[in-house]
Write a protein that holds these residues in place. Structure first.
Motif, mmCIF file in Angstrom:
data_model
loop_
_atom_site.group_PDB
_atom_site.id
_atom_site.type_symbol
_atom_site.label_atom_id
_atom_site.label_comp_id
_atom_site.label_asym_id
_atom_site.label_seq_id
_atom_site.Cartn_x
_atom_site.Cartn_y
_atom_site.Cartn_z
ATOM 1 N N ALA A 1 0.834 -1.206 0.000
ATOM 2 C CA ALA A 1 0.000 0.000 0.000
ATOM 3 C C ALA A 1 0.869 1.258 0.000
ATOM 4 C CB ALA A 1 -0.923 -0.010 1.228
ATOM 5 N N VAL A 2 1.831 1.311 0.910
ATOM 6 C CA VAL A 2 2.679 2.506 1.034
ATOM 7 C C VAL A 2 3.578 2.658 -0.192
ATOM 8 C CG1 VAL A 2 4.551 3.526 2.387
ATOM 9 C CG2 VAL A 2 2.680 2.335 3.550
ATOM 10 N N LEU A 3 4.182 1.541 -0.612
ATOM 11 C CA LEU A 3 5.168 1.622 -1.702
ATOM 12 C C LEU A 3 4.491 1.897 -3.040
ATOM 13 C CD1 LEU A 3 7.507 -1.339 -0.627
ATOM 14 C CD2 LEU A 3 7.788 1.116 -0.165
ATOM 15 N N THR A 4 3.312 1.328 -3.254
ATOM 16 C CA THR A 4 2.625 1.576 -4.532
ATOM 17 C C THR A 4 2.300 3.064 -4.653
ATOM 18 O OG1 THR A 4 1.670 -0.635 -4.499
ATOM 19 C CG2 THR A 4 0.604 0.970 -5.932
ATOM 20 N N ALA A 5 1.676 3.621 -3.609
ATOM 21 C CA ALA A 5 1.304 5.041 -3.662
ATOM 22 C C ALA A 5 2.561 5.908 -3.814
ATOM 23 C CB ALA A 5 0.531 5.421 -2.401
ATOM 24 N N GLY A 6 3.579 5.637 -3.009
ATOM 25 C CA GLY A 6 4.798 6.465 -3.020
ATOM 26 C C GLY A 6 5.550 6.357 -4.330
ATOM 27 N N ILE A 7 5.692 5.129 -4.832
ATOM 28 C CA ILE A 7 6.473 4.935 -6.073
ATOM 29 C C ILE A 7 5.747 5.543 -7.271
ATOM 30 C CG2 ILE A 7 7.234 3.116 -7.679
ATOM 31 C CD1 ILE A 7 8.176 1.607 -5.075
ATOM 32 N N LEU A 8 4.414 5.400 -7.305
ATOM 33 C CA LEU A 8 3.671 6.020 -8.420
ATOM 34 C C LEU A 8 3.876 7.533 -8.412
ATOM 35 C CD1 LEU A 8 0.330 3.979 -8.418
ATOM 36 C CD2 LEU A 8 2.099 3.997 -10.207
ATOM 37 N N ARG A 9 3.911 8.126 -7.236
ATOM 38 C CA ARG A 9 4.125 9.585 -7.168
ATOM 39 C C ARG A 9 5.557 9.931 -7.588
ATOM 40 N NH1 ARG A 9 0.317 12.713 -4.934
ATOM 41 N NH2 ARG A 9 1.834 14.314 -4.356
ATOM 42 N N LEU A 10 6.541 9.178 -7.073
ATOM 43 C CA LEU A 10 7.938 9.464 -7.434
ATOM 44 C C LEU A 10 8.136 9.338 -8.940
ATOM 45 C CD1 LEU A 10 9.625 7.659 -4.438
ATOM 46 C CD2 LEU A 10 9.968 10.074 -5.034
ATOM 47 N N ARG B 1 6.122 10.125 -11.112
ATOM 48 C CA ARG B 1 5.557 11.319 -11.780
ATOM 49 C C ARG B 1 6.216 12.590 -11.253
ATOM 50 N NH1 ARG B 1 -0.454 9.902 -10.032
ATOM 51 N NH2 ARG B 1 -0.568 7.800 -10.842
ATOM 52 N N ASP B 2 7.390 12.440 -10.624
ATOM 53 C CA ASP B 2 8.119 13.586 -10.045
ATOM 54 C C ASP B 2 7.318 14.313 -8.972
ATOM 55 O OD1 ASP B 2 10.484 13.214 -11.400
ATOM 56 O OD2 ASP B 2 9.712 14.253 -13.182
ATOM 57 N N LEU B 3 6.508 13.584 -8.245
ATOM 58 C CA LEU B 3 5.753 14.164 -7.131
ATOM 59 C C LEU B 3 6.310 13.592 -5.830
ATOM 60 C CD1 LEU B 3 2.157 13.673 -8.604
ATOM 61 C CD2 LEU B 3 3.398 15.848 -8.403
ATOM 62 N N ALA B 4 6.272 14.393 -4.768
ATOM 63 C CA ALA B 4 6.796 13.910 -3.484
ATOM 64 C C ALA B 4 5.852 12.864 -2.905
ATOM 65 C CB ALA B 4 6.930 15.082 -2.526
ATOM 66 N N PRO B 5 6.401 11.786 -2.327
ATOM 67 C CA PRO B 5 5.510 10.812 -1.663
ATOM 68 C C PRO B 5 4.826 11.437 -0.454
ATOM 69 C CG PRO B 5 7.823 10.095 -1.580
ATOM 70 C CD PRO B 5 7.809 11.411 -2.258
ATOM 71 N N ARG C 1 -5.317 8.217 -0.056
ATOM 72 C CA ARG C 1 -4.808 9.562 0.287
ATOM 73 C C ARG C 1 -3.338 9.685 -0.072
ATOM 74 N NH1 ARG C 1 -2.100 12.053 4.018
ATOM 75 N NH2 ARG C 1 -1.633 10.024 4.915
ATOM 76 N N MET C 2 -2.551 8.621 0.198
ATOM 77 C CA MET C 2 -1.118 8.661 -0.132
ATOM 78 C C MET C 2 -0.902 8.743 -1.648
ATOM 79 S SD MET C 2 0.788 6.077 2.518
ATOM 80 C CE MET C 2 -0.322 4.682 2.374
ATOM 81 N N LEU C 3 -1.859 8.203 -2.406
ATOM 82 C CA LEU C 3 -1.725 8.250 -3.869
ATOM 83 C C LEU C 3 -2.117 9.624 -4.413
ATOM 84 C CD1 LEU C 3 -1.211 6.732 -6.563
ATOM 85 C CD2 LEU C 3 -3.645 6.170 -6.579
ATOM 86 N N HIS C 4 -3.268 10.136 -3.980
ATOM 87 C CA HIS C 4 -3.821 11.344 -4.611
ATOM 88 C C HIS C 4 -3.538 12.625 -3.836
ATOM 89 C CE1 HIS C 4 -5.745 8.868 -7.554
ATOM 90 N NE2 HIS C 4 -6.524 8.256 -6.686
ATOM 91 N N ASN C 5 -3.003 12.505 -2.627
ATOM 92 C CA ASN C 5 -2.742 13.669 -1.770
ATOM 93 C C ASN C 5 -4.002 14.469 -1.489
ATOM 94 O OD1 ASN C 5 -1.267 15.379 -0.174
ATOM 95 N ND2 ASN C 5 -0.541 16.662 -1.884
ATOM 96 N N ARG C 6 -5.108 13.775 -1.344
ATOM 97 C CA ARG C 6 -6.360 14.402 -0.881
ATOM 98 C C ARG C 6 -7.208 13.295 -0.252
ATOM 99 N NH1 ARG C 6 -7.148 14.210 -6.575
ATOM 100 N NH2 ARG C 6 -8.610 12.537 -6.998
ATOM 101 N N PRO C 7 -8.066 13.678 0.682
ATOM 102 C CA PRO C 7 -8.875 12.628 1.313
ATOM 103 C C PRO C 7 -9.820 12.000 0.294
ATOM 104 C CG PRO C 7 -9.155 14.770 2.426
ATOM 105 C CD PRO C 7 -8.372 15.026 1.182
ATOM 106 N N PRO C 8 -9.932 10.673 0.290
ATOM 107 C CA PRO C 8 -10.855 10.027 -0.658
ATOM 108 C C PRO C 8 -12.306 10.274 -0.262
ATOM 109 C CG PRO C 8 -9.919 8.400 0.848
ATOM 110 C CD PRO C 8 -9.246 9.708 1.165
ATOM 111 N N THR C 9 -13.229 10.114 -1.201
ATOM 112 C CA THR C 9 -14.650 10.188 -0.865
ATOM 113 C C THR C 9 -15.017 8.915 -0.089
ATOM 114 O OG1 THR C 9 -15.361 9.004 -2.848
ATOM 115 C CG2 THR C 9 -15.137 11.415 -3.036
ATOM 116 N N PRO C 10 -16.114 8.948 0.673
ATOM 117 C CA PRO C 10 -16.524 7.719 1.382
ATOM 118 C C PRO C 10 -16.760 6.567 0.410
ATOM 119 C CG PRO C 10 -17.821 9.608 2.126
ATOM 120 C CD PRO C 10 -16.992 10.089 0.982
ATOM 121 N N GLU C 11 -17.282 6.874 -0.785
ATOM 122 C CA GLU C 11 -17.554 5.796 -1.761
ATOM 123 C C GLU C 11 -16.244 5.177 -2.246
ATOM 124 O OE1 GLU C 11 -18.755 8.909 -2.104
ATOM 125 O OE2 GLU C 11 -20.884 8.617 -1.635
ATOM 126 N N GLN C 12 -15.232 6.032 -2.459
ATOM 127 C CA GLN C 12 -13.936 5.503 -2.913
ATOM 128 C C GLN C 12 -13.310 4.614 -1.831
ATOM 129 O OE1 GLN C 12 -12.193 9.326 -3.777
ATOM 130 N NE2 GLN C 12 -12.466 9.060 -5.990
#
Ligand code: COA
Length: 381
Positions: A115-124, A126-130, A145-156
């Motif tokens: 979970a942590v590495l997928t979100a962090g590596i996908l951001r890295l 794309r040149d985005l900070a984890p 949240r770690m992937l999109h840098n915003r709180p997910p909706t309850p449905e997500q």
């Protein structure tokens, strides 16, 4: 010898039962339909691990949150050149650097890691900070949240949590078998998880949902579904997202995910055109497969709906297998612990069908100058 070990029973387990005739999945005495309705991923981890760790915490969610923080530290120290690989290979490479062991801390890190590495590596990539984990958040919500840098909706959050529960365990599938083989050598849970991940990567196992989206993209519009699928079958290709070794009826996991997709649809969080295309492709593929293989019931499997669900949640298709690993890690570890507790070294036999060893000729033959070896006379197969 059974090709593909089909129908071979290679372990006894209390963890999950896949009933391929009835289309039913039972996880520790609970049907999947029941579990997805009322259980979070953290609760399923606890359910699977009960009896296999003596020190299982009351609040496993908090322990998992702390494990996410620990794994995040490893991400910071990973070599940048790893991130040039595919996201799956990069996640596996960083996970390989986690300490090995058979204890609960190791187990929690291994569930946290995908979970942590997928979100962090996908951001890295794309040149985005984890984004650092929030140890107080639920696992699914924190991953989004770690992937999109915003709180997910309850449905997500609901949809990803439901996905993680749905794929948490599934009998003796290829990656779980790999985990049990490694565990049986006493190599450690990190080693077992790495072997399992490597098995999961293949398109016949966990690597199918990305190609499902490629198929939808290549088909393009619903009107072209029939001719495209027909041609693919004529070329001898397999339609990704259909068929299963064990299920002879619908894969119950496909239905569990369909319900999660419905929740996203009602909240307007799925592209309706994409959904319509997928529905037409599914119906057409089932029809063509039934006509082409009337003796082999080929139904929609979990990967078809996984593709739609994870796309709607904003995961890129090349990372779908990483998200699968994030859910299945709970089952791999439970099986590895069960193997340690109840199993022996897994060491089957193979039947040799190669050429027989050549037998040295008698000494009078070599004295007469003929060849120093002769054929054993066995057929050279
Ligand atoms: N599309 C087209 N034909 C398929 C098919 C598919 N998705 N799945 C199976 N078949 C065909 C096979 O080609 C085979 O035909 P043949 O007897 O003429 O060679 C026949 O059905 C039996 O298939 P078999 O290889 O015995 O199935 P399996 O149990 O070994 O394989 C899968 C199971 C899942 C690997 C297989 O169905 C598949 O490749 N599916 C697509 C990939 C996928 O969605 N994987 C995710 C699984 S959850």
């Amino acid at each position: 010898m059974k090709s593909g070990l089909e129908d071979v029973v290679a372990a006894e387990t209390v963890l999950s039962d896949v009933d391929g005739q009835a289309g039913r999945l039972v996880i520790r005495g609970h049907s999947l339909d029941d579990l997805v309705r009322r259980t979070s991923y953290e609760d399923v981890v606890k359910l699977l691990w009960t009896g296999f760790f003596v020190d299982l915490p009351e609040d496993l969610g908090r322990s998992l949150g702390r494990a996410r923080e620990e794994v995040f530290e490893h991400l910071a120290s990973a070599d940048a050149d790893l991130f040039g690989q595919s996201s799956f290979d990069a996640v596996r490479a960083v996970l390989a650097r986690l300490p090995d062991g058979n204890d609960l801390e190791t187990a929690l890190r291994l569930v946290a890691a995908p979970a942590v590495l997928t979100a962090g590596i996908l951001r890295l990539q794309r040149d985005l900070a984890p984004i650092a984990p929030d140890p107080t958040a639920g696992h699914a919500a924190d991953m989004l949240r770690m992937l999109h840098n915003r709180p997910p909706t309850p449905e997500q959050t609901y949809a990803l949590d439901r996905y993680l529960v749905t794929v948490s365990d599934h009998g003796l599938n290829a990656s779980t078998f790999a985990a049990r083989v490694i565990a049986s050598t006493r190599a450690g849970l990190t080693s077992a998880t790495l072997a399992a991940m490597s098995a999961l990567k293949g398109p016949l196992h966990g690597g199918a949902p990305g190609p499902v989206l490629d198929m939808l993209d290549n088909i393009g519009t619903p009107e072209l579904a029939g001719s495209w699928l027909q041609k693919a079958l004529e070329r001898g290709e397999r339609l990704m997202g259909f068929g299963h070794r064990v299920y002879r009826v619908r894969d119950p996991r496909a239905d569990a995910l369909r319900e999660a997709i419905r929740v996203l649809v009602r909240a307007g969080q799925v592209d309706p055109e994409r959904l319509h295309l997928a529905q037409v492709v599914e119906e057409t593929a089932l029809d063509l497969l039934a006509r082409r293989k009337p003796d082999r019931s080929l139904q929609t499997n979990v990967e078809f709906n996984t593709a739609l669900l994870l796309e709607a949640l904003g995961f890129p298709r090349e990372a779908f297998t990483c998200v699968f690993a994030a859910g299945r890690a709970a089952g791999w570890i439970a099986h590895a612990r069960e193997q340690l507790a109840t199993g022996r070294l897994i060491r089957p036999q193979s039947r040799y069908v190669g050429p027989q060893a050549q037998v040295p000729v008698a000494s009078n033959a070599s004295a007469s100058g003929s060849a120093s070896v002769r054929s054993s006379g066995a057929p050279d197969r």
